[in-house]
Enzyme design. Structure first.
Site, PDB file in Angstrom:
ATOM      1  NE  ARG A  25      -7.311  -3.600  -1.926  1.00  0.00           N
ATOM      2  CZ  ARG A  25      -6.805  -4.233  -0.858  1.00  0.00           C
ATOM      3  NH1 ARG A  25      -6.169  -3.545   0.081  1.00  0.00           N
ATOM      4  NH2 ARG A  25      -6.923  -5.536  -0.726  1.00  0.00           N
ATOM      5  CG  ASP A  49       3.562   0.144   2.957  1.00  0.00           C
ATOM      6  OD1 ASP A  49       2.734   0.375   3.868  1.00  0.00           O
ATOM      7  OD2 ASP A  49       3.810  -0.998   2.540  1.00  0.00           O
ATOM      8  CD  GLN A  99      -3.594  -0.592  -1.700  1.00  0.00           C
ATOM      9  OE1 GLN A  99      -4.101  -1.171  -0.751  1.00  0.00           O
ATOM     10  NE2 GLN A  99      -3.990   0.611  -2.101  1.00  0.00           N
ATOM     11  CG  HIS A 158      -1.044  -5.495  -1.850  1.00  0.00           C
ATOM     12  ND1 HIS A 158      -2.250  -6.142  -2.076  1.00  0.00           N
ATOM     13  CD2 HIS A 158      -1.230  -4.758  -0.706  1.00  0.00           C
ATOM     14  CE1 HIS A 158      -3.103  -5.817  -1.121  1.00  0.00           C
ATOM     15  NE2 HIS A 158      -2.515  -4.985  -0.285  1.00  0.00           N
ATOM     16  NE  ARG A 190      -3.426  -9.145   4.771  1.00  0.00           N
ATOM     17  CZ  ARG A 190      -3.445  -7.848   4.436  1.00  0.00           C
ATOM     18  NH1 ARG A 190      -4.255  -7.433   3.483  1.00  0.00           N
ATOM     19  NH2 ARG A 190      -2.672  -6.984   5.043  1.00  0.00           N
ATOM     20  CB  CYS A 241      -1.362   0.502   0.884  1.00  0.00           C
ATOM     21  SG  CYS A 241       0.072   0.083   1.891  1.00  0.00           S
TER      22      CYS A 241
END
Length: 318
Positions: A306, A238, A146, A143, A116, A278
């Site tokens: 996830r 988001d 996700q 991502h 990450r 998310c």
């Protein structure tokens, strides 16, 4: 065939890197979702499924994390393996060691690497030099993990993917990029509503358009959130100021005025729409408390998934 017999890794994905969902076919994504569903169901009767017994995942985190760290670490445990948390301040890469050297050394210790980080180029360089699979757990461009969890959540709640309309409202960022790619590959109509100046990356948008054309899926980029959410089955947002853009918070609050997901905006959506985020979320900014804490919200199911989507990935590539 019982569920245990169906919980088998996808051998065609063995040793594959997971940098972006652009690299995966629609069929591969469908198969990963099916495996994730099976692993999720199997967990009820078998907490540990030793598909990765004796294997280790190195997890490099350059940014803070809740869902990513816990889901990957727990996922490896539930697959019978082991995860190592690696912070740059505890590694030589944080003191200037070349990514190439880190990739080559870690490849001799672990069976997979998850990272990450900010720069997508860092992940690409890591994958180029590693001899084990590399998973992009978030960069400034994509991502993918996700997005897989997002598809799994939609499928669980709607019973299907193809033919649904999705709307992403907010910043044309990494989450938006991957969500659009995933939706289009799944045969869904996708709309993206952004304020002017917050459009998706130009080169990535070209790839998203190619994906829409290849899968004959409708794709819309608009500056009107009302247009995007009209008749939408899924509404996604988001935070307005993602990690690394905190200093722009005040400016973005002004620029994103009118883009909050609230009861008024959602009035024209499908009556049974799903709200997705998310996380972490800022109630009163990008979403009203009434929406994120209301009957349409599936954000906690999305967060849980996830774990299951990533277990499907880990079991298959490692």
């Amino acid at each position: 065939m019982n569920n245990a017999e169906r919980v088998q890794p996808l051998n065609n994905l063995k040793n594959r890197d997971v940098l972006t969902l652009l690299d995966f076919t629609a069929e591969e994504i469908h198969d990963l979702l099916h495996l994730a569903e099976s692993l999720k169901e199997d967990k009820k009767s078998r907490p540990v499924h030793p598909l990765l017994e004796g294997k280790s995942l190195g997890m490099i985190f350059e940014n803070a994390s809740t869902r990513t760290r816990v889901s990957f670490e727990t996922g490896m445990t539930q697959l019978g393996g082991h995860a190592l948390f690696l912070s740059p301040r505890d590694m030589q890469i944080g003191r200037g060691e070349p990514v190439k050297d880190t990739a080559n050394v870690l490849s001799r210790y672990v069976d997979g690497i998850m990272i990450r980080t900010n720069s997508h180029e860092t992940v690409e360089e890591l994958a180029a030099h590693a001899d084990v699979p590399v998973i992009n757990a978030l960069t400034d461009a994509y991502h993918p993990c996700q997005a897989l969890a997002d598809l799994l959540t939609i499928k669980e709640h709607k019973g299907k993917l193809k033919g649904l309309k999705t709307a992403f409202v907010g910043d044309g960022n990494n989450v938006a990029h991957s969500f659009l790619i995933a939706c289009l590959k799944a045969g869904m109509e996708a709309s993206l509503a952004v304020p002017k100046g917050y459009e998706p990356d130009e080169e990535i948008w070209k790839e998203i358009e190619k994906t829409a054309k290849h899968h004959q899926a409708a794709l819309t980029l608009t500056y009107s959130p009302q247009e995007a959410v009209k008749d939408a089955d899924v509404i996604y947002t988001d935070v307005w100021a993602s990690m690394g853009f905190e200093e722009e918070q005040g400016t973005r609050e002004k620029d994103f005025s009118g883009f909050q997901i609230n009861e008024t905006l959602c009035a024209d959506a499908d009556p049974s729409f799903l709200f997705m985020h998310c996380l972490p979320a800022h109630r009163g900014e990008e979403v009203s408390a009434g929406i994120i804490d209301g009957i349409h919200s599936v954000v906690y199911d999305e967060a849980e998934n996830r774990l299951h989507a990533q277990k499907a990935l880990l079991a298959s590539i490692m």
